[in-house]
Write a protein that holds these residues in place. Sequence first.
Motif, PDB file in Angstrom:
ATOM      1  N   HIS A 202     -47.228  79.940  99.715  1.00  0.00           N
ATOM      2  CA  HIS A 202     -48.131  81.142 100.194  1.00  0.00           C
ATOM      3  C   HIS A 202     -48.506  81.680  98.693  1.00  0.00           C
ATOM      4  O   HIS A 202     -49.782  82.026  98.275  1.00  0.00           O
ATOM      5  CB  HIS A 202     -47.732  82.160 100.905  1.00  0.00           C
ATOM      6  CG  HIS A 202     -48.848  83.050 101.476  1.00  0.00           C
ATOM      7  ND1 HIS A 202     -48.979  84.367 100.739  1.00  0.00           N
ATOM      8  CD2 HIS A 202     -49.581  83.232 102.527  1.00  0.00           C
ATOM      9  CE1 HIS A 202     -49.998  84.910 101.167  1.00  0.00           C
ATOM     10  NE2 HIS A 202     -50.507  84.323 102.375  1.00  0.00           N
ATOM     11  N   LEU A 203     -47.680  82.046  97.869  1.00  0.00           N
ATOM     12  CA  LEU A 203     -47.724  82.900  96.464  1.00  0.00           C
ATOM     13  C   LEU A 203     -48.536  81.773  95.504  1.00  0.00           C
ATOM     14  O   LEU A 203     -49.351  82.174  94.970  1.00  0.00           O
ATOM     15  CB  LEU A 203     -46.376  83.155  95.913  1.00  0.00           C
ATOM     16  CG  LEU A 203     -45.692  84.441  96.757  1.00  0.00           C
ATOM     17  CD1 LEU A 203     -44.543  84.566  96.125  1.00  0.00           C
ATOM     18  CD2 LEU A 203     -46.684  85.768  96.615  1.00  0.00           C
ATOM     19  N   ALA A 204     -48.122  80.548  95.592  1.00  0.00           N
ATOM     20  CA  ALA A 204     -48.574  79.389  94.725  1.00  0.00           C
ATOM     21  C   ALA A 204     -50.050  79.349  94.907  1.00  0.00           C
ATOM     22  O   ALA A 204     -50.904  79.190  94.146  1.00  0.00           O
ATOM     23  CB  ALA A 204     -47.766  78.274  94.869  1.00  0.00           C
TER      24      ALA A 204
ATOM     25  N   ASP B 170     -46.245  64.845  94.496  1.00  0.00           N
ATOM     26  CA  ASP B 170     -46.700  65.661  93.437  1.00  0.00           C
ATOM     27  C   ASP B 170     -46.687  66.983  93.728  1.00  0.00           C
ATOM     28  O   ASP B 170     -46.341  68.089  93.073  1.00  0.00           O
ATOM     29  CB  ASP B 170     -48.099  65.231  93.149  1.00  0.00           C
ATOM     30  CG  ASP B 170     -47.992  64.007  92.311  1.00  0.00           C
ATOM     31  OD1 ASP B 170     -47.256  63.576  91.895  1.00  0.00           O
ATOM     32  OD2 ASP B 170     -49.320  63.148  92.346  1.00  0.00           O
ATOM     33  N   THR B 171     -46.801  67.479  94.926  1.00  0.00           N
ATOM     34  CA  THR B 171     -46.938  68.902  95.674  1.00  0.00           C
ATOM     35  C   THR B 171     -45.332  69.232  95.789  1.00  0.00           C
ATOM     36  O   THR B 171     -45.235  70.573  95.279  1.00  0.00           O
ATOM     37  CB  THR B 171     -47.617  68.826  96.764  1.00  0.00           C
ATOM     38  OG1 THR B 171     -48.898  68.650  96.895  1.00  0.00           O
ATOM     39  CG2 THR B 171     -47.365  70.521  97.399  1.00  0.00           C
ATOM     40  N   SER B 172     -44.416  68.654  95.996  1.00  0.00           N
ATOM     41  CA  SER B 172     -43.043  68.917  96.036  1.00  0.00           C
ATOM     42  C   SER B 172     -42.724  69.291  94.418  1.00  0.00           C
ATOM     43  O   SER B 172     -42.074  70.298  94.178  1.00  0.00           O
ATOM     44  CB  SER B 172     -42.333  67.815  96.344  1.00  0.00           C
ATOM     45  OG  SER B 172     -42.495  67.905  97.706  1.00  0.00           O
ATOM     46  N   ARG B 173     -42.910  68.615  93.537  1.00  0.00           N
ATOM     47  CA  ARG B 173     -42.843  68.841  92.115  1.00  0.00           C
ATOM     48  C   ARG B 173     -43.575  70.058  91.616  1.00  0.00           C
ATOM     49  O   ARG B 173     -43.112  71.003  90.880  1.00  0.00           O
ATOM     50  CB  ARG B 173     -43.109  67.594  91.318  1.00  0.00           C
ATOM     51  CG  ARG B 173     -42.230  66.390  91.420  1.00  0.00           C
ATOM     52  CD  ARG B 173     -42.860  65.077  90.645  1.00  0.00           C
ATOM     53  NE  ARG B 173     -41.627  64.241  90.547  1.00  0.00           N
ATOM     54  CZ  ARG B 173     -42.097  63.036  90.408  1.00  0.00           C
ATOM     55  NH1 ARG B 173     -43.335  62.553  90.238  1.00  0.00           N
ATOM     56  NH2 ARG B 173     -41.142  62.112  90.301  1.00  0.00           N
ATOM     57  N   ALA B 174     -44.861  70.361  92.083  1.00  0.00           N
ATOM     58  CA  ALA B 174     -45.652  71.409  91.827  1.00  0.00           C
ATOM     59  C   ALA B 174     -44.950  72.865  92.565  1.00  0.00           C
ATOM     60  O   ALA B 174     -44.780  73.786  91.729  1.00  0.00           O
ATOM     61  CB  ALA B 174     -46.954  71.526  92.153  1.00  0.00           C
ATOM     62  N   PHE B 175     -44.233  72.442  93.587  1.00  0.00           N
ATOM     63  CA  PHE B 175     -43.588  73.681  94.211  1.00  0.00           C
ATOM     64  C   PHE B 175     -42.351  74.016  93.378  1.00  0.00           C
ATOM     65  O   PHE B 175     -42.311  75.102  93.075  1.00  0.00           O
ATOM     66  CB  PHE B 175     -43.219  73.239  95.571  1.00  0.00           C
ATOM     67  CG  PHE B 175     -42.490  74.198  96.446  1.00  0.00           C
ATOM     68  CD1 PHE B 175     -43.002  75.246  97.289  1.00  0.00           C
ATOM     69  CD2 PHE B 175     -41.125  74.218  96.218  1.00  0.00           C
ATOM     70  CE1 PHE B 175     -42.454  76.206  97.723  1.00  0.00           C
ATOM     71  CE2 PHE B 175     -40.504  75.384  97.099  1.00  0.00           C
ATOM     72  CZ  PHE B 175     -40.994  76.152  97.550  1.00  0.00           C
ATOM     73  N   THR B 176     -41.566  73.030  92.828  1.00  0.00           N
ATOM     74  CA  THR B 176     -40.261  73.428  92.151  1.00  0.00           C
ATOM     75  C   THR B 176     -40.795  73.970  90.995  1.00  0.00           C
ATOM     76  O   THR B 176     -40.216  75.158  90.501  1.00  0.00           O
ATOM     77  CB  THR B 176     -39.708  72.035  92.109  1.00  0.00           C
ATOM     78  OG1 THR B 176     -39.239  71.631  93.282  1.00  0.00           O
ATOM     79  CG2 THR B 176     -38.442  72.434  90.883  1.00  0.00           C
TER      80      THR B 176
ATOM     81  N   ILE C  21     -51.653  76.007  93.346  1.00  0.00           N
ATOM     82  CA  ILE C  21     -51.667  74.717  94.250  1.00  0.00           C
ATOM     83  C   ILE C  21     -52.764  75.177  95.301  1.00  0.00           C
ATOM     84  O   ILE C  21     -52.957  76.008  95.719  1.00  0.00           O
ATOM     85  CB  ILE C  21     -50.340  74.730  95.264  1.00  0.00           C
ATOM     86  CG1 ILE C  21     -49.064  74.311  94.294  1.00  0.00           C
ATOM     87  CG2 ILE C  21     -50.315  73.592  96.215  1.00  0.00           C
ATOM     88  CD1 ILE C  21     -47.914  74.413  94.980  1.00  0.00           C
ATOM     89  N   ASP C  22     -53.601  73.955  95.280  1.00  0.00           N
ATOM     90  CA  ASP C  22     -54.877  74.046  96.330  1.00  0.00           C
ATOM     91  C   ASP C  22     -54.205  74.349  97.783  1.00  0.00           C
ATOM     92  O   ASP C  22     -53.374  73.869  98.270  1.00  0.00           O
ATOM     93  CB  ASP C  22     -55.364  72.476  96.297  1.00  0.00           C
ATOM     94  CG  ASP C  22     -56.471  72.656  97.411  1.00  0.00           C
ATOM     95  OD1 ASP C  22     -57.575  73.309  97.027  1.00  0.00           O
ATOM     96  OD2 ASP C  22     -56.242  71.906  98.236  1.00  0.00           O
TER      97      ASP C  22
ATOM     98  N   HIS D  65     -50.909  73.489 102.554  1.00  0.00           N
ATOM     99  CA  HIS D  65     -50.732  73.769 104.009  1.00  0.00           C
ATOM    100  C   HIS D  65     -50.361  72.390 104.532  1.00  0.00           C
ATOM    101  O   HIS D  65     -49.530  72.353 105.552  1.00  0.00           O
ATOM    102  CB  HIS D  65     -52.072  74.187 104.731  1.00  0.00           C
ATOM    103  CG  HIS D  65     -52.100  75.780 104.600  1.00  0.00           C
ATOM    104  ND1 HIS D  65     -51.589  76.525 105.840  1.00  0.00           N
ATOM    105  CD2 HIS D  65     -52.550  76.517 103.706  1.00  0.00           C
ATOM    106  CE1 HIS D  65     -51.943  77.669 105.145  1.00  0.00           C
ATOM    107  NE2 HIS D  65     -52.503  77.755 104.369  1.00  0.00           N
ATOM    108  N   ARG D  66     -51.013  71.189 103.903  1.00  0.00           N
ATOM    109  CA  ARG D  66     -50.744  70.130 104.731  1.00  0.00           C
ATOM    110  C   ARG D  66     -49.230  69.446 104.208  1.00  0.00           C
ATOM    111  O   ARG D  66     -48.541  68.943 104.857  1.00  0.00           O
ATOM    112  CB  ARG D  66     -51.609  69.171 104.111  1.00  0.00           C
ATOM    113  CG  ARG D  66     -51.548  67.614 104.528  1.00  0.00           C
ATOM    114  CD  ARG D  66     -52.610  66.795 103.944  1.00  0.00           C
ATOM    115  NE  ARG D  66     -53.111  66.662 102.538  1.00  0.00           N
ATOM    116  CZ  ARG D  66     -53.753  67.299 102.161  1.00  0.00           C
ATOM    117  NH1 ARG D  66     -55.018  67.968 102.776  1.00  0.00           N
ATOM    118  NH2 ARG D  66     -54.116  67.399 100.717  1.00  0.00           N
TER     119      ARG D  66
END
Length: 257
Positions: free
Chosen positions: A219-221, A158-164, A227-228, A233-234
């Motif tokens: 960092h920007l996100a 989910d975080t990978s998708r949020a990053f993209t 992103i939390d 960071h995790r």
Amino acid sequence: MSTSLGVTRPNQVSYMLRAAAGDAGRAYKQQMIDLLDIAHGQTVLDAGCGPGTDLPALAEQVGKDGRVIGIDRDPAMLAKARERTSGLPAVEIREGDVHALPVAAESVDRAKIDRVLMHVADPAEVLAQLHRVTRPGGVVGLVEPDWDTLVVDAEDLDTSRAFTRYTTDHVVRNATIGRSLARLADGVGFDVRTVVTTTPVFRDFHDADHTLGLGRTMHLAIDEHHIDQQRGHRWFTGLSTGQFYASFTLITVICSR
């Protein structure tokens, strides 16, 4: 920026030179040159030439009777391009905006623009400029990524998708320009001849962090509350352990006037 989120934003000249020197960079650039089918004596335009990474190869293709014109608007890029081509009489460096190319109409036989349209205000206008300066029968090469196809392997999918999604929505101006190249080129009057894709693959975490800006973008996100912080960071820390994989799609379009 926290050091736990990777490298700081690199010098743009160094960044572009390093990206071009990697295996993936060399492969797609050589593919582009091959598809342009440049002949000795021709005039070739590199629109948005950056630090001149491709100018020596283009100069070799046109030979002593040909001409290569490199155009960029960034003073640092122009200075590096001039330095890299100081011993190549076929190469001319010009300062200019790709939205208003300082090149006469129908004066170039071949032209290329490489990972520039994703940053510009009006990609269609830039393509219209390339159409204007290319001679009838001339060939133009376009290369752009589609950042919607960026994938980063992680247990936290989910975080990978949020990053993209953050990258495409907030970081890159024209993030999906790659998929639109053929349509936009057709719209300004080019005859689209070839569409090919390559998939740069990153297996080294540190190389990917530098090239894809994994830590910088996360960092920007986090700062912009997309992103939390703990989750981000995790995710980033987890990427640096074990096997790493990231990739995206790069689209090359060859068209003629």
